[in-house]
Each structure stands twice: as structure tokens, then as C-alpha cells.
Design a protein around this motif. Structure first.
Motif, PDB file in Angstrom:
ATOM      1  N   LYS A   1       6.130  10.000  -6.441  1.00 54.26           N
ATOM      2  CA  LYS A   1       7.338  10.235  -7.242  1.00 54.26           C
ATOM      3  C   LYS A   1       6.966  10.599  -8.680  1.00 54.26           C
ATOM      4  CE  LYS A   1      10.535   7.370  -4.629  1.00 54.26           C
ATOM      5  NZ  LYS A   1      11.350   6.142  -4.607  1.00 54.26           N
ATOM      6  N   ALA A   2       5.950   9.930  -9.228  1.00 52.20           N
ATOM      7  CA  ALA A   2       5.505  10.248 -10.573  1.00 52.20           C
ATOM      8  C   ALA A   2       4.931  11.660 -10.623  1.00 52.20           C
ATOM      9  CB  ALA A   2       4.457   9.243 -11.029  1.00 52.20           C
ATOM     10  N   TYR A   3       4.238  12.049  -9.570  1.00 47.33           N
ATOM     11  CA  TYR A   3       3.688  13.405  -9.494  1.00 47.33           C
ATOM     12  C   TYR A   3       4.814  14.430  -9.484  1.00 47.33           C
ATOM     13  CZ  TYR A   3       1.810  17.604  -7.278  1.00 47.33           C
ATOM     14  OH  TYR A   3       1.505  18.902  -6.960  1.00 47.33           O
ATOM     15  N   LEU A   4       5.848  14.180  -8.686  1.00 45.84           N
ATOM     16  CA  LEU A   4       6.970  15.113  -8.611  1.00 45.84           C
ATOM     17  C   LEU A   4       7.692  15.224  -9.953  1.00 45.84           C
ATOM     18  CD1 LEU A   4       8.526  14.296  -5.126  1.00 45.84           C
ATOM     19  CD2 LEU A   4       7.122  16.270  -5.754  1.00 45.84           C
ATOM     20  N   LYS A   5       7.847  14.109 -10.665  1.00 46.07           N
ATOM     21  CA  LYS A   5       8.488  14.143 -11.981  1.00 46.07           C
ATOM     22  C   LYS A   5       7.658  14.957 -12.974  1.00 46.07           C
ATOM     23  CE  LYS A   5      11.202   9.921 -11.863  1.00 46.07           C
ATOM     24  NZ  LYS A   5      11.414   8.599 -12.459  1.00 46.07           N
ATOM     25  N   SER A   6       6.360  14.863 -12.863  1.00 52.37           N
ATOM     26  CA  SER A   6       5.494  15.605 -13.798  1.00 52.37           C
ATOM     27  C   SER A   6       5.539  17.103 -13.539  1.00 52.37           C
ATOM     28  CB  SER A   6       4.055  15.101 -13.712  1.00 52.37           C
ATOM     29  OG  SER A   6       3.458  15.495 -12.485  1.00 52.37           O
TER      30      SER A   6
ATOM     31  N   TYR B   1       0.840  -1.209   0.000  1.00 51.76           N
ATOM     32  CA  TYR B   1       0.000   0.000   0.000  1.00 51.76           C
ATOM     33  C   TYR B   1       0.873   1.256   0.000  1.00 51.76           C
ATOM     34  CZ  TYR B   1      -3.277   3.428   2.099  1.00 51.76           C
ATOM     35  OH  TYR B   1      -4.024   4.537   2.387  1.00 51.76           O
ATOM     36  N   HIS B   2       1.845   1.294   0.903  1.00 55.50           N
ATOM     37  CA  HIS B   2       2.738   2.460   0.982  1.00 55.50           C
ATOM     38  C   HIS B   2       3.628   2.577  -0.247  1.00 55.50           C
ATOM     39  CE1 HIS B   2       1.639   3.993   4.872  1.00 55.50           C
ATOM     40  NE2 HIS B   2       1.720   2.792   5.398  1.00 55.50           N
ATOM     41  N   ASP B   3       4.098   1.468  -0.759  1.00 54.29           N
ATOM     42  CA  ASP B   3       4.915   1.497  -1.976  1.00 54.29           C
ATOM     43  C   ASP B   3       4.128   2.085  -3.146  1.00 54.29           C
ATOM     44  OD1 ASP B   3       7.045   0.446  -0.619  1.00 54.29           O
ATOM     45  OD2 ASP B   3       6.751  -1.610  -1.352  1.00 54.29           O
ATOM     46  N   TYR B   4       2.844   1.732  -3.236  1.00 53.37           N
ATOM     47  CA  TYR B   4       1.990   2.265  -4.293  1.00 53.37           C
ATOM     48  C   TYR B   4       1.924   3.788  -4.208  1.00 53.37           C
ATOM     49  CZ  TYR B   4      -2.302   3.789  -6.559  1.00 53.37           C
ATOM     50  OH  TYR B   4      -3.213   4.479  -7.306  1.00 53.37           O
ATOM     51  N   PHE B   5       1.664   4.320  -3.018  1.00 56.21           N
ATOM     52  CA  PHE B   5       1.536   5.766  -2.879  1.00 56.21           C
ATOM     53  C   PHE B   5       2.873   6.482  -3.032  1.00 56.21           C
ATOM     54  CE2 PHE B   5      -2.622   4.763  -1.069  1.00 56.21           C
ATOM     55  CZ  PHE B   5      -3.380   5.664  -1.793  1.00 56.21           C
ATOM     56  N   LYS B   6       3.960   5.840  -2.636  1.00 56.12           N
ATOM     57  CA  LYS B   6       5.276   6.434  -2.847  1.00 56.12           C
ATOM     58  C   LYS B   6       5.570   6.567  -4.340  1.00 56.12           C
ATOM     59  CE  LYS B   6       7.496   4.874   1.401  1.00 56.12           C
ATOM     60  NZ  LYS B   6       8.494   3.956   1.970  1.00 56.12           N
ATOM     61  N   SER B   7       5.280   5.520  -5.102  1.00 57.49           N
ATOM     62  CA  SER B   7       5.532   5.578  -6.546  1.00 57.49           C
ATOM     63  C   SER B   7       4.611   6.599  -7.211  1.00 57.49           C
ATOM     64  CB  SER B   7       5.355   4.207  -7.185  1.00 57.49           C
ATOM     65  OG  SER B   7       4.017   3.788  -7.114  1.00 57.49           O
ATOM     66  N   LYS B   8       3.397   6.698  -6.733  1.00 57.65           N
ATOM     67  CA  LYS B   8       2.461   7.688  -7.270  1.00 57.65           C
ATOM     68  C   LYS B   8       2.960   9.109  -6.987  1.00 57.65           C
ATOM     69  CE  LYS B   8      -2.477   8.663  -7.156  1.00 57.65           C
ATOM     70  NZ  LYS B   8      -3.772   8.319  -6.581  1.00 57.65           N
TER      71      LYS B   8
END
Length: 116
Positions: free
Chosen positions: A109-114, A100-107
Motif C-alpha cells: 500500500k505504501a508503494y502504491l501511494k508513492s 507476515y501478510h499484514d506487513y507485506f500488505k502495508s508495504k
């Protein structure tokens, strides 16, 4: 005159449904995403959805209350996050919470890259 009353009633009804459904829409999207990752049963899906609706509803109340004080809002949300995370952890278990936490961390990180 009846048309005006009918129009006002429709507006009030729409506003009430819209305000309530924001938390529900957010919770449904997150529950569906998590269900794909964690493979929920129907009962698990319902329980996680209920927890997320409650969490988002409470966060929306805080957002309205502290709309002019971002620091106070952040502090209040940081107080509530562990409570809801604990409820989810108690229900889902340790291994599934890590996913669950890994999912939100990756989400995130993708937000920060965008944003770059």
C-alpha cells in the motif's frame, strides 16, 4: 599479459558473486524486517532466510527464462508463491503468518501511494 588475465578473473569472480548475492541480499533484508516484526530466534531467522533465498533464487531463474513474456512469468510466480507461503506457514504458524501478510500488505500500500 598477467594483468589482463588477473583482470578477467576478477571480473568473472565479481559477476558470479553479484548474481548470487541479489537473492541473498533481498532475502536478508526481508528476513531482518520480518525478524523485527515477528521477533525470531536465531534458528527461526536462519530457517526463514533459507526459505526466502530459495524462493528468490527460483524467481530469478523464472525472470531470466520469461523475460520477454510478462504474463507467463506472472503465472509461474503465482504457482510458486503458495508453495513457499505454505512452507513459511508450516514453520511459523497461523498467527505469525497473519502478521507476515499484514506487513507485506502495508508495504505494498505504501508503494502504491508513492507511485501516485
Amino acid at each position: 599479459m598477467k594483468k589482463i588475465y588477473l583482470l578477467l578473473f576478477g571480473f568473472v569472480l565479481t559477476s558470479a558473486l553479484n548474481a548470487q548475492s541479489k537473492a541473498e541480499i533481498f532475502a536478508k533484508e526481508n528476513t531482518e524486517n520480518l525478524s523485527e516484526i515477528l521477533e525470531f530466534t536465531e534458528a527461526e531467522y536462519t530457517k526463514v532466510y533459507d526459505i526466502l533465498v530459495e524462493k528468490e533464487t527460483e524467481f530469478n531463474v523464472l525472470r531470466k527464462k520469461y523475460k520477454d513474456d510478462k504474463d507467463k512469468l506472472k503465472a509461474e510466480i503465482q504457482k510458486l508463491n503458495p508453495i513457499y507461503n505454505r512452507r513459511l506457514k508450516d514453520f511459523l504458524g497461523q498467527e505469525r503468518m497473519i502478521k507476515y501478510h499484514d506487513y507485506f500488505k502495508s508495504k505494498y500500500k505504501a508503494y502504491l501511494k508513492s507511485k501516485k
